[in-house]
Scaffold this active site. Sequence first.
Site, PDB file in Angstrom:
ATOM      1  N   HIS A 284      20.136  40.292  60.069  1.00 20.27           N
ATOM      2  CA  HIS A 284      20.627  39.373  61.110  1.00 20.27           C
ATOM      3  C   HIS A 284      19.520  39.232  62.155  1.00 20.27           C
ATOM      4  O   HIS A 284      18.434  38.757  61.828  1.00 20.27           O
ATOM      5  CB  HIS A 284      21.942  39.951  61.649  1.00 20.27           C
ATOM      6  CG  HIS A 284      22.721  39.053  62.560  1.00 20.27           C
ATOM      7  ND1 HIS A 284      22.492  37.716  62.698  1.00 20.27           N
ATOM      8  CD2 HIS A 284      23.769  39.330  63.389  1.00 20.27           C
ATOM      9  CE1 HIS A 284      23.353  37.202  63.571  1.00 20.27           C
ATOM     10  NE2 HIS A 284      24.129  38.164  64.006  1.00 20.27           N
ATOM     11  N   HIS A 323      19.730  31.713  54.262  1.00 20.58           N
ATOM     12  CA  HIS A 323      20.763  31.736  55.299  1.00 20.58           C
ATOM     13  C   HIS A 323      22.121  31.600  54.642  1.00 20.58           C
ATOM     14  O   HIS A 323      22.248  30.869  53.658  1.00 20.58           O
ATOM     15  CB  HIS A 323      20.540  30.580  56.292  1.00 20.58           C
ATOM     16  CG  HIS A 323      21.254  30.793  57.568  1.00 20.58           C
ATOM     17  ND1 HIS A 323      22.561  30.411  57.733  1.00 20.58           N
ATOM     18  CD2 HIS A 323      20.874  31.382  58.725  1.00 20.58           C
ATOM     19  CE1 HIS A 323      22.943  30.756  58.948  1.00 20.58           C
ATOM     20  NE2 HIS A 323      21.934  31.350  59.568  1.00 20.58           N
ATOM     21  N   ASP A 379      14.195  32.821  62.201  1.00 17.72           N
ATOM     22  CA  ASP A 379      13.415  34.024  62.460  1.00 17.72           C
ATOM     23  C   ASP A 379      12.037  34.005  61.830  1.00 17.72           C
ATOM     24  O   ASP A 379      11.219  34.878  62.112  1.00 17.72           O
ATOM     25  CB  ASP A 379      14.177  35.251  61.949  1.00 17.72           C
ATOM     26  CG  ASP A 379      15.328  35.568  62.862  1.00 17.72           C
ATOM     27  OD1 ASP A 379      15.163  35.370  64.076  1.00 17.72           O
ATOM     28  OD2 ASP A 379      16.384  35.976  62.373  1.00 17.72           O
TER      29      ASP A 379
END
Length: 445
Positions: A284, A323, A379
């Site tokens: 995460h 994702h 990210d």
Amino acid sequence: MEKSSTGAGSTEVRTAQQQDSLTIVDNRTGKRYDLPITNGCIRAMDLRKIKVEDGDFGLMSYDPAFLNTASCISKITLIDGDLGILRYRGYPIEVLAEKSTYLETAYLLIHGELPNRSQLSDWTYHITHHTFIHESIKKFLDGFHYDAHPMSMLISTIAALSTFYPESKSIFSAESRKKQTYRLLGKLPTIAAFAYRHSLGLPFVYPDNDLSYTGNFLNMLFKTTELKYHPNPTLERALDILFILHADHEQNCSTSAMRGVGSSQSDPYCSTAAACAALYGPLHGGANEAVLRMLMEIGSVQKVPEYIKRVKGGEVKLMGFGHRVYKNYDPRAKIIKRAAYEVFDIMGRNPLLDIALEVERIALEDDYFVSRKLYPNVDFYSGLIYQSMGLPVTMFPVLFAIGRMAGWISQWEEMLLDPEQKIARPRQVYLGYGQRDYIPIDDRV
Ligand code: ACO
């Protein structure tokens, strides 16, 4: 005659196929059930009417990791994973990243509407005037080892805030919630910056209320001997955009933790600490840290194909790719990539960028990633920006937490005020032993 039951418990008999309903035939009994479909969902509780015998518990749905279970009705954030759409309260993320500020976006998420001028100035004033932390918290931070992970320090310190503000337990008081909202948004950057300074053994820098939310954060991180810290406007804006992009993402792991813990009616500091703990994991919010570690491990552009081979062999994951919801592209990744280049113009090109670009290029052409719809997520690039700003990898998830605070608060409040919500308590499918006789220790093998 077949017996059917309709959604809310009526046992009326239906023969015609009803629109906006789902007909289920239970092959164990031959019974038919019409379950209403509302907003693209059936109610899981309606399945409980499907029984073999009257005394049965009824049917449940089995959904590990909640891949296909809506846990709430929300009006905050929309994600369309196939189309690559992200909107807060109806406003596209691209527009907010271009025109808004983090504090304005936080107001939008929490209040549902963009603030007018006086609302924004009131909101900014109150958050700015809640940036100081109790001096005892400094002592608390001093107790951590110099090499303590700042995310662990953040989690513990946010939980500790609950001891300073016991009135925060009044979660059904709108006035109290407002106060805790100011405190959480105001104090999170201060705690984060103090955790960073502690790890370097540097004196803490107190908040400067003349600066913007993000400018002040940079001040608390980086101020040294100068009398007044002047944040670089490009870096200040880039960080503000990163906070906007991270501000909410509907029912992700940490937000579900915030709602889940909050559903037991614990105070918002304890719920936020739980959300931060969920965010910390490498799948995460810890992914940005993991991306940088991965790029450093790869080490050079030439070694990228070898690493991709290991990924395809199932040996390692390509961090920053994939994702749960986005199966096209992550719209935040596009915006971040742009912001990254603006930061590199000032701070110099991050040497890991070339490796990242090569990873992205190969992965986007490779059938392994294409067929699994694995694209760079938010990210993949955020870590490169943070690193170029001079922040250590351990601070990356902390920065994510600062941005996500607005989303956590808005989702927590929505959960509290939703009359349909109760304490979160999933069911299980028990496949363990039936009752067994206790074996005295001397008789065990
Ligand atoms: N690298 C390699 N293969 C991957 C990756 C990856 N990063 N992500 C998924 N896959 C593969 C899986 O092995 C699986 O392959 P299979 O069908 O052959 O078994 C397939 O793609 C589907 O993956 P799932 O695990 O079912 O996808 P899920 O939706 O459960 O996971 C997740 C999503 C956790 C984000 C995953 O893609 C991942 O671990 N990515 C790397 C970590 C990361 O970047 N996390 C940040 C997410 S964004 C955020 O939190 C802000």
